[in-house]
Design a protein around this motif. Structure first.
Motif, PDB file in Angstrom:
ATOM      1  N   ALA A   1       0.807  -1.227   0.000  1.00  9.12           N
ATOM      2  CA  ALA A   1       0.000   0.000   0.000  1.00  9.12           C
ATOM      3  C   ALA A   1       0.841   1.278   0.000  1.00  9.12           C
ATOM      4  O   ALA A   1       0.434   2.282  -0.586  1.00  9.12           O
ATOM      5  CB  ALA A   1      -0.943   0.018   1.197  1.00  9.12           C
ATOM      6  N   LYS A   2       2.003   1.253   0.657  1.00  3.95           N
ATOM      7  CA  LYS A   2       2.822   2.467   0.732  1.00  3.95           C
ATOM      8  C   LYS A   2       3.148   2.978  -0.662  1.00  3.95           C
ATOM      9  O   LYS A   2       3.494   2.214  -1.552  1.00  3.95           O
ATOM     10  CB  LYS A   2       4.122   2.202   1.488  1.00  3.95           C
ATOM     11  CG  LYS A   2       3.980   2.233   2.973  1.00  3.95           C
ATOM     12  CD  LYS A   2       5.344   2.152   3.633  1.00  3.95           C
ATOM     13  CE  LYS A   2       5.228   2.121   5.119  1.00  3.95           C
ATOM     14  NZ  LYS A   2       6.542   2.018   5.759  1.00  3.95           N
ATOM     15  N   GLY A   3       3.015   4.299  -0.807  1.00  4.56           N
ATOM     16  CA  GLY A   3       3.315   4.940  -2.086  1.00  4.56           C
ATOM     17  C   GLY A   3       2.136   5.016  -3.041  1.00  4.56           C
ATOM     18  O   GLY A   3       2.209   5.695  -4.058  1.00  4.56           O
ATOM     19  N   LYS A   4       1.029   4.366  -2.745  1.00  3.05           N
ATOM     20  CA  LYS A   4      -0.168   4.414  -3.593  1.00  3.05           C
ATOM     21  C   LYS A   4      -0.961   5.679  -3.290  1.00  3.05           C
ATOM     22  O   LYS A   4      -1.111   6.074  -2.138  1.00  3.05           O
ATOM     23  CB  LYS A   4      -1.067   3.203  -3.335  1.00  3.05           C
ATOM     24  CG  LYS A   4      -0.503   1.900  -3.795  1.00  3.05           C
ATOM     25  CD  LYS A   4      -0.709   1.749  -5.273  1.00  3.05           C
ATOM     26  CE  LYS A   4      -0.432   0.324  -5.706  1.00  3.05           C
ATOM     27  NZ  LYS A   4      -0.811   0.102  -7.084  1.00  3.05           N
ATOM     28  N   ARG A   5      -1.466   6.315  -4.341  1.00  2.00           N
ATOM     29  CA  ARG A   5      -2.355   7.473  -4.139  1.00  2.00           C
ATOM     30  C   ARG A   5      -3.785   6.961  -4.028  1.00  2.00           C
ATOM     31  O   ARG A   5      -4.205   6.082  -4.777  1.00  2.00           O
ATOM     32  CB  ARG A   5      -2.263   8.468  -5.286  1.00  2.00           C
ATOM     33  CG  ARG A   5      -3.256   9.639  -5.100  1.00  2.00           C
ATOM     34  CD  ARG A   5      -3.134  10.727  -6.127  1.00  2.00           C
ATOM     35  NE  ARG A   5      -1.904  11.467  -5.870  1.00  2.00           N
ATOM     36  CZ  ARG A   5      -0.872  11.519  -6.703  1.00  2.00           C
ATOM     37  NH1 ARG A   5      -0.907  10.882  -7.845  1.00  2.00           N
ATOM     38  NH2 ARG A   5       0.199  12.216  -6.397  1.00  2.00           N
ATOM     39  N   VAL A   6      -4.534   7.536  -3.080  1.00  2.00           N
ATOM     40  CA  VAL A   6      -5.937   7.207  -2.866  1.00  2.00           C
ATOM     41  C   VAL A   6      -6.732   8.502  -2.757  1.00  2.00           C
ATOM     42  O   VAL A   6      -6.181   9.564  -2.477  1.00  2.00           O
ATOM     43  CB  VAL A   6      -6.133   6.351  -1.589  1.00  2.00           C
ATOM     44  CG1 VAL A   6      -5.504   4.979  -1.760  1.00  2.00           C
ATOM     45  CG2 VAL A   6      -5.572   7.057  -0.370  1.00  2.00           C
ATOM     46  N   GLY A   7      -8.021   8.394  -2.976  1.00  2.00           N
ATOM     47  CA  GLY A   7      -8.902   9.543  -2.844  1.00  2.00           C
ATOM     48  C   GLY A   7     -10.140   9.179  -2.045  1.00  2.00           C
ATOM     49  O   GLY A   7     -10.588   8.025  -2.086  1.00  2.00           O
TER      50      GLY A   7
END
Length: 178
Positions: free
Chosen positions: A116-122
């Protein structure tokens, strides 16, 4: 001028001065109102025993009113069922609000979800008082890890309901100068 007239003029002057000072700042402490914000913590209403919580501390300073990409802050969430699940924390990289709806995005900086680290989420929040709603960019993919690259300030419609009595979100509406 007689004493009554002087007192009336002085009182009116003081009231006018207070009104002007109050309209110059929304915060009451001399600072200008921030351009936009999304704050608060609440649990989602699920028909199962899932424990899903989202927390926000996202802000766009008044001086950055023309650039939602200068938003700062963090948001985090957790999702557990019978002790299994994960949590994540993201650094805000965009905040856009309109009325009582906010869309915030960020890059995951810490998580116990592998990959999950480094993934962009909204995430999208609709501030409806005690009946807030929320949606998230990975709604159709299962987890943020399974989601392809995401542009800033992108999310889904606010389809989930906040569980009554578990918290509240507050959206400060953005008023860009076009």
């Amino acid at each position: 001028m007689n004493r009554r007239t002087k007192t009336a003029v002085l009182g009116a002057t003081l009231l006018l001065t207070a009104a002007v000072a109050g309209s110059a700042t929304a915060s009451g402490d001399g600072r200008a109102r921030e351009a936009a914000a999304l704050t608060g913590t609440a649990k989602m209403s699920r028909s199962t025993a899932e424990d899903v919580t989202f927390s926000f501390d996202a802000h766009l300073a008044a001086k950055d009113n023309d650039d939602p990409l200068k938003a700062t802050g963090t948001f985090e969430w957790s999702h557990y069922l019978d002790g299994d699940g994960a949590w994540a924390k993201a650094k805000v990289d965009c905040l856009v609000t309109g009325g009582k709806v906010a869309v915030v995005s960020g890059v995951i900086t810490d998580s116990d979800l592998p990959g999950a680290k480094g993934k962009r989420v909204g995430v999208t929040v609709h501030d409806l008082g005690r009946h807030d709603r929320l949606g998230y960019s990975w709604a159709a993919t299962g987890t943020p890890v399974e989601m392809p690259g995401l542009p800033r300030c992108v999310s889904s419609a606010p389809f989930e309901k906040v569980r009554a009595g578990t918290g509240d979100y507050r959206v400060v509406p953005w008023e860009p100068e076009f």
